[in-house]
Design a protein around this motif. Structure first.
Motif, PDB file in Angstrom:
ATOM      1  N   TYR A   1      -3.848   2.355  -2.937  1.00 11.32           N
ATOM      2  CA  TYR A   1      -3.318   2.035  -3.731  1.00 11.32           C
ATOM      3  C   TYR A   1      -1.903   1.675  -3.569  1.00 11.32           C
ATOM      4  O   TYR A   1      -1.562   1.589  -2.392  1.00 11.32           O
ATOM      5  CB  TYR A   1      -2.795   3.861  -4.358  1.00 11.32           C
ATOM      6  N   LEU A   2      -1.936   0.116  -4.772  1.00  9.48           N
ATOM      7  CA  LEU A   2      -0.785  -0.459  -5.167  1.00  9.48           C
ATOM      8  C   LEU A   2       0.453  -0.056  -5.446  1.00  9.48           C
ATOM      9  O   LEU A   2       0.246   0.665  -6.041  1.00  9.48           O
ATOM     10  CB  LEU A   2      -1.769  -1.588  -4.877  1.00  9.48           C
TER      11      LEU A   2
ATOM     12  N   VAL B   1       1.055  -1.533   0.157  1.00  6.64           N
ATOM     13  CA  VAL B   1      -0.103  -0.251  -0.403  1.00  6.64           C
ATOM     14  C   VAL B   1       0.984   1.049  -0.208  1.00  6.64           C
ATOM     15  O   VAL B   1       1.964   1.484   0.734  1.00  6.64           O
ATOM     16  CB  VAL B   1      -0.746   0.389   1.203  1.00  6.64           C
ATOM     17  N   ILE B   2       0.769   1.826  -0.641  1.00  3.69           N
ATOM     18  CA  ILE B   2       1.706   3.154  -1.398  1.00  3.69           C
ATOM     19  C   ILE B   2       0.508   4.346  -0.584  1.00  3.69           C
ATOM     20  O   ILE B   2       1.245   5.987  -1.083  1.00  3.69           O
ATOM     21  CB  ILE B   2       2.683   3.284  -2.716  1.00  3.69           C
ATOM     22  N   GLY B   3      -0.801   4.637  -0.901  1.00  2.96           N
ATOM     23  CA  GLY B   3      -0.838   5.494  -0.392  1.00  2.96           C
ATOM     24  C   GLY B   3      -2.759   5.067  -0.254  1.00  2.96           C
ATOM     25  O   GLY B   3      -2.571   3.908  -0.832  1.00  2.96           O
ATOM     26  N   LYS B   4      -3.314   6.451   0.730  1.00  2.60           N
ATOM     27  CA  LYS B   4      -4.800   5.489   1.317  1.00  2.60           C
ATOM     28  C   LYS B   4      -5.448   7.037   1.010  1.00  2.60           C
ATOM     29  O   LYS B   4      -5.402   7.968   1.136  1.00  2.60           O
ATOM     30  CB  LYS B   4      -4.426   4.964   1.975  1.00  2.60           C
ATOM     31  N   ALA B   5      -6.875   7.095   1.052  1.00  2.00           N
ATOM     32  CA  ALA B   5      -7.610   7.779   1.279  1.00  2.00           C
ATOM     33  C   ALA B   5      -8.956   7.236   1.206  1.00  2.00           C
ATOM     34  O   ALA B   5      -9.102   6.097   1.012  1.00  2.00           O
ATOM     35  CB  ALA B   5      -7.512   8.560  -0.718  1.00  2.00           C
ATOM     36  N   GLU B   6     -10.010   8.347   1.623  1.00  2.00           N
ATOM     37  CA  GLU B   6     -11.420   8.405   1.609  1.00  2.00           C
ATOM     38  C   GLU B   6     -11.917   8.456   0.752  1.00  2.00           C
ATOM     39  O   GLU B   6     -12.033  10.428   0.593  1.00  2.00           O
ATOM     40  CB  GLU B   6     -11.914   8.736   3.582  1.00  2.00           C
TER      41      GLU B   6
END
Ligand SMILES: *Cc1c(COP(=O)(O)O)cnc(C)c1O
Length: 380
Positions: free
Chosen positions: A291-292, A278-283
């Motif tokens: 984001y992988l 996991v290189i990024g995350k958002a709601e």
């Protein structure tokens, strides 16, 4: 099976995205294929995953090979010619079939010195082969029903059954030898009736060809399409094998008729696991989005090209929510799933996808500057 502990260890050691290929699984799948279809020689379809280490392992385990381009042919040739001579056979035919019905004239010229076994399905190809590869043996590909296959092939290849014997006759008039017939029922076939219908069709053409004097044909190539066990609820390969054994014994009882096959997916799909990060995350709109570092332009390419759905699994436990999973590129098409049940994943957490060995890294691109996943081999 590769343990989760080993997957995490390998990902820490080599970095992500990482495709882990288990050679025990390759050997197991090939052994199962041979055990359940004792009269059928498997020619591994290299396009499913052309990794040279996979070619070497399958060769040592007794496989032959189906190639569909000159680079694939050379990959196989280069990787098996150094292996122990006692396992080598005299004719390259015994080990490689060039199964693409359409070949450029340059490719045919490069293949000719190897006296290859090549597939054709049209009149124009006969002239090309006579001119550029007169030492080739020929196999005629026949069009058969592809109903219910996940990946359909019959709209692009295969002679109409009504013109099949005329194509055999035309090849003979051109001084070429037709060794037999082939078909492909479409990839990941769950409608086993396709195989039965195809065998009946090919049997009819075989009989007609013999009646018209082409009695040298002694090879039936039943192609690929053998289903990988992605879905435990789907009808298993062993049921298909039972059906095939019965029909082959009934329609082709003559022992001098060789039965070939071209399994790709069945051999390699379950032999690889992808580990991504996991290189990024958002709601967004109340939904967690991850984001992988791998996506549909890369190892998940089968989502686009192979009509696949690949579950993304977390190593971490916890209560799950429907989440979106995206690849690393700037394109919104790079979407792995819009509804994956995942626990809350912190940044840099690892996730994995099983059964992703076939038609995955083989069609990975370098889009957006992201290179294909690294590959490691275990139990080689
Ligand atoms: C792709 C292909 C195969 C392999 O098919 P699977 O469904 O992966 O077993 C075999 N033969 C030909 C001619 C192919 O194009």
């Amino acid at each position: 099976m590769i343990s989760k502990k080993l997957l995490k260890h390998l990902a820490r050691k080599h970095g992500t995205p990482l495709l882990v290929v288990d050679h025990d699984a390759l050997r197991r799948n090939l052994a199962e294929f041979r055990r359940r279809l004792p009269r059928v020689q498997p020619y591994y379809a290299v396009k499913a995953n052309p990794d040279p280490a996979i070619v070497r392992t399958l060769y040592r385990a007794g496989a032959s090979f189906d190639v569909a381009s000159l680079p694939e042919f050379m990959t196989v040739h280069e990787n098996i010619r150094h292996l122990p001579p006692k396992q080598r056979q005299d004719f390259i035919w015994d080990k490689i079939i060039y199964a693409h019905p359409i070949k450029s004239e340059e490719t045919l010229r490069a293949l000719d010195p190897f006296r290859p076994l090549v597939v054709y399905d049209n009149f124009a190809e006969i002239g090309k082969i006579r001119k550029n590869a007169p030492h080739a043996g020929l196999v005629l590909r026949v069009r058969v029903p592809n109903t219910g296959a996940m990946v359909e092939l019959s709209s692009k290849f295969g002679a109409a059954p009504g013109e099949a014997v005329d194509l055999v006759a035309a090849a003979h008039r051109a001084g070429l030898t037709v060794e037999g017939l082939s078909f492909h029922v479409g990839s990941q076939t769950t409608n086993f009736d396709n195989f039965v219908q195809a065998l009946h069709l090919v049997h009819g053409i075989f009989r007609e060809a013999h009646l018209r004097g082409f009695s040298k044909m002694n090879l039936i190539d039943i192609g690929g399409g053998f289903p990988a066990p992605y879905d435990p609820a789907a009808r298993p390969f062993r049921e298909l094998a039972r059906l095939l054994n019965r029909e082959i014994a009934r329609l082709f009882p003559e022992k001098n008729i060789e039965i070939l096959s071209e399994p790709g997916r069945f051999i390699v799909a379950t032999a690889a696991t992808l580990v991504a990060r996991v290189i990024g995350k958002a709601e967004r709109d109340g939904k967690p989005c991850y984001y992988l570092d791998d996506g549909v332009y890369h190892t998940y390419s089968g989502i686009l090209f192979d009509h696949m759905r690949y579950p993304v699994k977390a190593f971490r436990k916890g209560s799950v929510r429907p989440s979106a999973v995206f690849g690393p590129t700037c394109d919104a098409l790079d979407t792995i799933s819009l509804a994956e049940m995942l626990p809350d994943l912190p940044l840099n957490d690892l996730v994995y996808t099983e059964n992703i060995g076939a038609y995955s890294i083989a069609s990975s691109t370098h889009f957006n500057g992201f290179p294909p996943a690294k590959v490691v081999h275990v139990n080689e």
